[in-house]
Design an enzyme around this catalytic site. Structure first.
Site, PDB file in Angstrom:
ATOM      1  NE  ARG A  47      -3.068  -0.037  -4.644  1.00 12.20           N
ATOM      2  CZ  ARG A  47      -3.133   0.920  -3.749  1.00 12.20           C
ATOM      3  NH1 ARG A  47      -2.921   2.184  -4.085  1.00 12.20           N
ATOM      4  NH2 ARG A  47      -3.424   0.628  -2.496  1.00 12.20           N
ATOM      5  CB  ILE A  62      -0.967  -0.013   1.202  1.00  9.91           C
ATOM      6  CG1 ILE A  62      -2.014  -1.125   1.011  1.00  9.91           C
ATOM      7  CG2 ILE A  62      -1.636   1.354   1.389  1.00  9.91           C
ATOM      8  CD1 ILE A  62      -2.832  -1.436   2.240  1.00  9.91           C
ATOM      9  CG  PHE A 113       1.302   0.355  -5.885  1.00 14.98           C
ATOM     10  CD1 PHE A 113       1.597   0.634  -7.205  1.00 14.98           C
ATOM     11  CD2 PHE A 113       1.625  -0.895  -5.393  1.00 14.98           C
ATOM     12  CE1 PHE A 113       2.190  -0.304  -8.027  1.00 14.98           C
ATOM     13  CE2 PHE A 113       2.220  -1.853  -6.207  1.00 14.98           C
ATOM     14  CZ  PHE A 113       2.502  -1.553  -7.529  1.00 14.98           C
ATOM     15  CD  GLU A 114      -2.908   4.824  -1.910  1.00 13.74           C
ATOM     16  OE1 GLU A 114      -2.963   6.031  -2.222  1.00 13.74           O
ATOM     17  OE2 GLU A 114      -3.795   4.010  -2.227  1.00 13.74           O
ATOM     18  N   GLY A 115       2.435   6.041  -2.168  1.00 11.75           N
ATOM     19  CA  GLY A 115       3.464   7.054  -2.002  1.00 11.75           C
ATOM     20  C   GLY A 115       3.177   7.877  -0.752  1.00 11.75           C
TER      21      GLY A 115
END
Length: 144
Positions: A132, A11, A14-16
């Site tokens: 993702r 998570i 991919f969210e950064g």
């Protein structure tokens, strides 16, 4: 179940991490590791520690939602993939998905095949979302 460190890392990857509020690709105000909500507004800034706290609180909500919606046994990797999917798309998307319907019918392979179909935001296919979904699919299929 709780999200494992592997699921949290997926998570976060991919969210950064953004410590200043920004509008995502569909215009939703976001901060930290993809946190959204009424508390996020233009000009908001947080620390990394606050971002981690927001992520933990958000994960608790998505873990509970996945636990409520999934009626079959899943392993840790499958749970983590479903939490990541829901964290990004919302529990409503999971609830209405063919992915969940197939999973709850015991069709694990069919459910896994649904991940790449969720690669759009604002009606447009996005390469980052496909990456993702492919990572979530690979995790879902990985033996725990």
């Amino acid at each position: 179940m709780k999200t494992s460190p592997k699921g949290i890392a997926l998570i976060q990857q991919f969210e950064g991490l953004r410590l200043a509020a920004y509008q995502d690709v569909v215009g939703v105000w976001t901060i930290g590791y993809g946190h959204t909500g009424a508390d996020v507004r233009p000009g908001l800034a947080i620390t990394q520690a606050q971002a981690v706290q927001l992520l933990a609180a958000d994960l608790a909500r998505f873990e509970a939602g996945v636990g409520r919606l999934v009626t079959v046994a899943v392993n840790q990797n499958q749970f983590d993939a479903l939490v990541s999917f829901s964290y990004n798309l919302g529990l409503g998307s999971l609830q209405q998905s063919t992915l969940l319907r197939l999973l709850n019918q015991g069709d694990y392979a069919g459910a896994a095949g649904q991940f790449p179909r969720w690669d759009k935001a604002g009606g447009q296919a996005l390469p980052g979302l496909l990456k993702r979904r492919q990572a979530e699919q690979a995790l879902f299929l990985e033996r725990a």
